[in-house]
Design a protein around this motif. Structure first.
Motif, PDB file in Angstrom:
ATOM      1  N   SER A 374       3.483  43.208  27.959  1.00  0.00           N
ATOM      2  CA  SER A 374       2.796  41.930  27.727  1.00  0.00           C
ATOM      3  C   SER A 374       3.485  41.042  26.699  1.00  0.00           C
ATOM      4  CB  SER A 374       1.358  42.194  27.276  1.00  0.00           C
ATOM      5  OG  SER A 374       1.336  42.925  26.065  1.00  0.00           O
ATOM      6  N   ILE A 375       4.255  41.633  25.774  1.00  0.00           N
ATOM      7  CA  ILE A 375       4.899  40.817  24.726  1.00  0.00           C
ATOM      8  C   ILE A 375       5.811  39.737  25.315  1.00  0.00           C
ATOM      9  CG2 ILE A 375       6.639  40.900  22.880  1.00  0.00           C
ATOM     10  CD1 ILE A 375       5.233  43.430  21.862  1.00  0.00           C
ATOM     11  N   PRO A 376       6.739  40.092  26.231  1.00  0.00           N
ATOM     12  CA  PRO A 376       7.587  39.033  26.825  1.00  0.00           C
ATOM     13  C   PRO A 376       6.773  37.985  27.589  1.00  0.00           C
ATOM     14  CG  PRO A 376       8.476  41.208  27.294  1.00  0.00           C
ATOM     15  CD  PRO A 376       7.142  41.413  26.727  1.00  0.00           C
ATOM     16  N   VAL A 377       5.734  38.449  28.310  1.00  0.00           N
ATOM     17  CA  VAL A 377       4.900  37.522  29.076  1.00  0.00           C
ATOM     18  C   VAL A 377       4.182  36.559  28.140  1.00  0.00           C
ATOM     19  CG1 VAL A 377       2.922  37.347  30.636  1.00  0.00           C
ATOM     20  CG2 VAL A 377       4.586  39.193  30.941  1.00  0.00           C
ATOM     21  N   LEU A 378       3.612  37.100  27.050  1.00  0.00           N
ATOM     22  CA  LEU A 378       2.898  36.260  26.081  1.00  0.00           C
ATOM     23  C   LEU A 378       3.846  35.291  25.385  1.00  0.00           C
ATOM     24  CD1 LEU A 378       0.521  38.949  24.499  1.00  0.00           C
ATOM     25  CD2 LEU A 378      -0.140  37.059  25.990  1.00  0.00           C
ATOM     26  N   ARG A 379       5.060  35.778  25.080  1.00  0.00           N
ATOM     27  CA  ARG A 379       6.052  34.907  24.444  1.00  0.00           C
ATOM     28  C   ARG A 379       6.409  33.727  25.349  1.00  0.00           C
ATOM     29  NH1 ARG A 379       9.920  38.479  23.478  1.00  0.00           N
ATOM     30  NH2 ARG A 379       9.127  39.048  21.432  1.00  0.00           N
ATOM     31  N   GLU A 380       6.639  34.026  26.649  1.00  0.00           N
ATOM     32  CA  GLU A 380       6.972  32.987  27.620  1.00  0.00           C
ATOM     33  C   GLU A 380       5.811  32.006  27.784  1.00  0.00           C
ATOM     34  OE1 GLU A 380       9.128  30.836  30.371  1.00  0.00           O
ATOM     35  OE2 GLU A 380       9.809  32.460  29.058  1.00  0.00           O
ATOM     36  N   LEU A 381       4.577  32.571  27.818  1.00  0.00           N
ATOM     37  CA  LEU A 381       3.389  31.739  27.940  1.00  0.00           C
ATOM     38  C   LEU A 381       3.245  30.810  26.733  1.00  0.00           C
ATOM     39  CD1 LEU A 381       0.842  31.166  29.646  1.00  0.00           C
ATOM     40  CD2 LEU A 381      -0.330  32.932  28.323  1.00  0.00           C
ATOM     41  N   PHE A 382       3.516  31.359  25.549  1.00  0.00           N
ATOM     42  CA  PHE A 382       3.424  30.571  24.320  1.00  0.00           C
ATOM     43  C   PHE A 382       4.426  29.413  24.336  1.00  0.00           C
ATOM     44  CE2 PHE A 382       4.979  29.828  19.964  1.00  0.00           C
ATOM     45  CZ  PHE A 382       3.800  29.372  19.380  1.00  0.00           C
ATOM     46  N   ILE A 383       5.668  29.674  24.782  1.00  0.00           N
ATOM     47  CA  ILE A 383       6.711  28.635  24.845  1.00  0.00           C
ATOM     48  C   ILE A 383       6.302  27.533  25.810  1.00  0.00           C
ATOM     49  CG2 ILE A 383       9.089  28.172  25.583  1.00  0.00           C
ATOM     50  CD1 ILE A 383       9.766  31.026  24.553  1.00  0.00           C
ATOM     51  N   PHE A 388       4.267  22.079  26.913  1.00  0.00           N
ATOM     52  CA  PHE A 388       3.264  21.243  27.578  1.00  0.00           C
ATOM     53  C   PHE A 388       2.543  20.354  26.568  1.00  0.00           C
ATOM     54  CE2 PHE A 388      -1.222  20.757  28.757  1.00  0.00           C
ATOM     55  CZ  PHE A 388      -1.078  20.000  29.919  1.00  0.00           C
ATOM     56  N   LEU A 389       2.166  20.959  25.422  1.00  0.00           N
ATOM     57  CA  LEU A 389       1.463  20.196  24.391  1.00  0.00           C
ATOM     58  C   LEU A 389       2.348  19.098  23.830  1.00  0.00           C
ATOM     59  CD1 LEU A 389      -0.432  23.061  22.506  1.00  0.00           C
ATOM     60  CD2 LEU A 389      -1.429  21.296  23.961  1.00  0.00           C
ATOM     61  N   ARG A 390       3.622  19.374  23.667  1.00  0.00           N
ATOM     62  CA  ARG A 390       4.550  18.354  23.170  1.00  0.00           C
ATOM     63  C   ARG A 390       4.610  17.151  24.114  1.00  0.00           C
ATOM     64  NH1 ARG A 390       9.871  21.639  20.940  1.00  0.00           N
ATOM     65  NH2 ARG A 390       8.923  22.391  18.985  1.00  0.00           N
TER      66      ARG A 390
END
Length: 398
Positions: A374-383, A388-390
């Motif tokens: 899940s760490i890589p998935v969460l990292r990618e999701l966070f990026i 998107f927010l930017r």
């Protein structure tokens, strides 16, 4: 007592007798219809009297067994391996005591009911074991006679002043702690005075350990137990009356108004004497197994009778509703079922624990694996979320 007889079989037999008496006592007291609780009935009075002996015997035997094992090893103080084992055991009993009072229905609602904080047998025995360890450590570097003197002094102090502290509510303490000292909130047992029976058992064990090779140990122990037991049961009230008349101290008058602790102390000593007299017949393997299985028997009986976790125990459906004929037969069946289930559990305990350990290890492994995936998935999701927010913020600004 020779090396061959170093194991005190009569103590195991006493513990077995005490736990079986506790089972039938809880069953009958919880389910017998109040209509049949007739104080003029001699059979009911005999049952009630012997039911009152059960807890003092159980606490005394528990103190005896733990202390005998504690002082049997050559190491002293913190170097004694039984100290760390005893601390773990005491904490384990406290934890099990609270677990048995959990209600899953309440937990699912996000509530912990007040009954969870009440103190029962396991809490008191667990805390008593920790108290015995503390007493042992404080006297470890003193003269050998200091430890037993402190133990018997604790017993006498708790029993003599029970009428003074009995009505204290300890309202200045949180209920969670106060329940160990007062019955005002509904606790069944409190550390005072019940710790006194545990220290009595510890005191007796020190004497047995010290004089284990004495040729006439049992003859002398039986005689002393019977003599002191008789005195406490039949003469202690007269002694306290005499002391009150002589000194005028209200303390002795308060004891005289309800002298149950010293009378029960006499009962305990008589029970000790009887089991010592019959010690040659106390080597039955099943009886000894029952004596060694008191914890599992207690847990099983609590779940079946009081419905730990679910609330669906016999007490919920048959509380104070059964006739003597049904309740007596039911008590016998209850004792047999709880004992059978406990012995079966102990038979497969190692396998059950290994399977549980295997399941816990598997669950840990799966959680670690899930974390790594899940760490890589969460990292990618966070990026992606940050990008998107930017973009959104830029659009809003424009």
């Amino acid at each position: 007592m020779t090396a061959k007889n170093n194991r005190l079989f009569f103590i195991d037999a006493m513990r077995a007798w005490a736990i079986l008496m506790m089972l039938q006592g809880h069953f009958i007291d919880g389910l017998l219809d109040p209509v049949f609780r007739d104080s003029s009935n001699s059979v009911y009075n005999v049952w009630l009297y012997f039911r009152g002996i059960t807890a003092p015997v159980f606490f005394t035997v528990s103190g005896f067994i733990f202390t005998y094992l504690l002082i049997r090893v050559p190491q002293n103080g913190m170097e004694n391996p039984r100290v760390s084992k005893g601390i773990r055991r005491g904490l384990q009993l406290l934890a099990i005591g609270y677990l048995l009072r959990l209600n899953l229905g309440g937990l699912l609602k996000g509530e912990i009911y007040n009954s969870f904080y009440l103190v029962d047998v396991l809490h008191c025995i667990g805390l008593s074991i920790l108290g015995l360890i503390g007493t042992y450590l404080l006297t470890a570097n003193r003269k050998k006679y200091v430890f037993p003197i402190v133990l018997i002094s604790i017993t006498l102090s708790l029993f003599l002043f029970e009428r003074v502290y009995k009505d204290w509510t300890f309202a200045f303490l949180p209920d969670f702690i106060a329940n160990y000292f007062t019955k005002a909130n509904g606790s069944v047992f409190t550390i005072a005075p019940w710790f006194g029976y545990t220290t009595l058992g510890a005191f007796i064990s020190v004497l047995f350990k010290r004089y284990k090779n004495y040729k006439y140990l049992y003859s002398l122990a039986i005689s002393i137990a019977l003599a002191i037991g008789y005195f406490l049961i039949y003469q202690s009230s007269n002694v306290f009356k005499g002391l009150y008349d002589w000194t005028g101290l209200e303390l002795f008058n308060l004891i005289l108004s309800n002298n149950y602790l010293f009378i029960r102390l006499g009962n305990v000593l008589v029970v000790f004497a009887i089991f010592m007299i019959l010690r040659r017949f106390m080597t039955n393997k099943t009886v000894l197994k029952i004596g060694a299985s008191t914890l599992s028997i207690y847990v099983i009986h609590f779940v079946v009778l009081y419905g730990s976790f679910t609330g669906l125990g016999l007490y919920r459906f048959f509380k104070h509703s059964l006739s003597p004929e049904i309740v007596v037969a039911g008590a016998l069946a209850f004792m047999m079922v709880c004992t059978f289930l406990s012995l079966q559990y102990n038979r497969y305990e190692a396998n059950i624990k290994s399977q549980l350990a295997l399941g816990i290890s598997y669950a840990k492994y799966q959680l670690i694996e899930l974390k790594e995936i899940s760490i890589p998935v969460l990292r990618e999701l966070f990026i992606r979320v940050r990008l998107f927010l930017r973009r959104v913020l830029r659009t809003v600004r424009s």
